[in-house]
Write an enzyme that holds these catalytic residues in place. Sequence first.
Site, PDB file in Angstrom:
ATOM      1  N   LYS A 171      12.866   5.766 -12.699  1.00 45.79           N
ATOM      2  CA  LYS A 171      12.132   6.024 -11.286  1.00 45.79           C
ATOM      3  C   LYS A 171      12.526   4.856 -10.439  1.00 45.79           C
ATOM      4  O   LYS A 171      12.598   5.093  -9.046  1.00 45.79           O
ATOM      5  CB  LYS A 171      10.606   5.940 -11.739  1.00 45.79           C
ATOM      6  CG  LYS A 171       9.685   6.012 -10.478  1.00 45.79           C
ATOM      7  CD  LYS A 171       8.370   6.024 -10.899  1.00 45.79           C
ATOM      8  CE  LYS A 171       7.374   5.437  -9.617  1.00 45.79           C
ATOM      9  NZ  LYS A 171       6.051   5.435  -9.745  1.00 45.79           N
ATOM     10  N   ASP A 211       0.749  -1.003  -0.070  1.00 45.53           N
ATOM     11  CA  ASP A 211      -0.217  -0.151  -0.004  1.00 45.53           C
ATOM     12  C   ASP A 211       0.914   1.109  -0.055  1.00 45.53           C
ATOM     13  O   ASP A 211       1.953   1.277   0.855  1.00 45.53           O
ATOM     14  CB  ASP A 211      -0.834   0.104   1.409  1.00 45.53           C
ATOM     15  CG  ASP A 211      -2.280   0.809   1.051  1.00 45.53           C
ATOM     16  OD1 ASP A 211      -2.711   0.635  -0.231  1.00 45.53           O
ATOM     17  OD2 ASP A 211      -2.733   1.152   1.986  1.00 45.53           O
TER      18      ASP A 211
HETATM   19  P1  ITT Z   1      -3.755  -2.095  -5.399  1.00 49.30           P
HETATM   20  O1  ITT Z   1      -4.542  -2.963  -6.307  1.00 49.30           O
HETATM   21  O2  ITT Z   1      -2.197  -2.661  -5.091  1.00 49.30           O
HETATM   22  O3  ITT Z   1      -4.363  -1.589  -4.115  1.00 49.30           O
HETATM   23  P2  ITT Z   1      -4.044   0.847  -6.252  1.00 49.30           P
HETATM   24  O4  ITT Z   1      -3.581   1.471  -7.523  1.00 49.30           O
HETATM   25  O5  ITT Z   1      -5.427   0.723  -5.596  1.00 49.30           O
HETATM   26  O6  ITT Z   1      -3.472  -0.633  -6.343  1.00 49.30           O
HETATM   27  P3  ITT Z   1      -2.815   2.093  -3.777  1.00 49.30           P
HETATM   28  O7  ITT Z   1      -4.220   1.269  -3.034  1.00 49.30           O
HETATM   29  O8  ITT Z   1      -1.549   1.691  -3.181  1.00 49.30           O
HETATM   30  O9  ITT Z   1      -2.755   1.161  -5.111  1.00 49.30           O
HETATM   31  O10 ITT Z   1      -3.208   3.295  -3.917  1.00 49.30           O
HETATM   32  C1  ITT Z   1      -2.442   4.289  -3.900  1.00 49.30           C
HETATM   33  C2  ITT Z   1      -2.723   5.475  -4.751  1.00 49.30           C
HETATM   34  O11 ITT Z   1      -1.346   6.164  -4.751  1.00 49.30           O
HETATM   35  C3  ITT Z   1      -2.677   4.946  -6.138  1.00 49.30           C
HETATM   36  O12 ITT Z   1      -3.817   4.787  -6.833  1.00 49.30           O
HETATM   37  C4  ITT Z   1      -1.808   5.940  -7.066  1.00 49.30           C
HETATM   38  O13 ITT Z   1      -2.705   7.018  -7.321  1.00 49.30           O
HETATM   39  C5  ITT Z   1      -0.759   6.715  -6.083  1.00 49.30           C
HETATM   40  N1  ITT Z   1       0.462   5.929  -6.091  1.00 49.30           N
HETATM   41  C6  ITT Z   1       0.854   4.826  -5.641  1.00 49.30           C
HETATM   42  N2  ITT Z   1       1.830   4.506  -5.915  1.00 49.30           N
HETATM   43  C7  ITT Z   1       2.553   5.452  -6.841  1.00 49.30           C
HETATM   44  C8  ITT Z   1       3.763   5.960  -7.524  1.00 49.30           C
HETATM   45  O14 ITT Z   1       4.588   5.313  -7.386  1.00 49.30           O
HETATM   46  N3  ITT Z   1       3.623   6.958  -8.340  1.00 49.30           N
HETATM   47  C9  ITT Z   1       2.669   7.752  -8.246  1.00 49.30           C
HETATM   48  N4  ITT Z   1       1.470   7.609  -7.599  1.00 49.30           N
HETATM   49  C10 ITT Z   1       1.247   6.340  -6.923  1.00 49.30           C
END
Ligand code: ITT
Length: 200
Positions: free
Chosen positions: A173, A70
């Site tokens: 990155k 997360d």
């Molecule tokens: P999961 O299925 O793993 O939950 P998710 O996209 O919903 O995937 P998260 O719950 O971790 O991911 O949500 C974090 C949000 O933060 C994600 O939707 C992105 O908008 C942002 N995020 C996460 N990692 C990032 C990164 O490396 N660079 C930019 N934005 C990021």
Amino acid sequence: MPTTLIFATNNAHKVEEIQAVIGDAIEVISLSAVGIDIDIPEPHATLEENAREKSQTIYRLTGLPCFSEDTGLEVDALNGEPGVKSARYAGEHRDFSANIEKVLAGLEGKENRGARFRTVISIIWDGIEHQFEGICEGEILRERRGEKGFGYDPIFMADGETRSFAEMTTQEKTAISHRTKAASELVKFLKNNTNNGIHA
Ligand code: ITT
């Protein structure tokens, strides 16, 4: 000793970034690749609890080695928001562009643009949970820059860089990111707990 690990995520960008860190010795398999089509709940107030919820949910479904992560963007002048709400900051529709707009609007007129990405990885290994953290410090740009990456990448610039994450290739990155730092800890753990010669 696994040669594959299920990554409890629906985000293909995360799979690509983590596989790049783990290398070839272990194949990271996404939920869609094992035919699991669920939006895992993330109901908790911390990244740690949500990561655990995701890995435990998929472990219960498969009984196989699996991990989740997360990630949150923590902006100092927004009291650490969007943080755990990063995916849904501007609403349940999980719209990256609207989320970015909300961060930029919240910072209007504020001098302090300090922020960090924080990743928590949770792995269920032999039925026991372990967690690893990775942090990338940086700042929020005044406008979007770049087309690559995902999420908040166009408005985040890591300390010491001149380009946003969205102006970097995945390799660039990955060299400095929060996700890589947490994944490197995961790799160390796997190396210590297996003997299949994966390279950190
Ligand atoms: P999961 O299925 O793993 O939950 P998710 O996209 O919903 O995937 P998260 O719950 O971790 O991911 O949500 C974090 C949000 O933060 C994600 O939707 C992105 O908008 C942002 N995020 C996460 N990692 C990032 C990164 O490396 N660079 C930019 N934005 C990021």
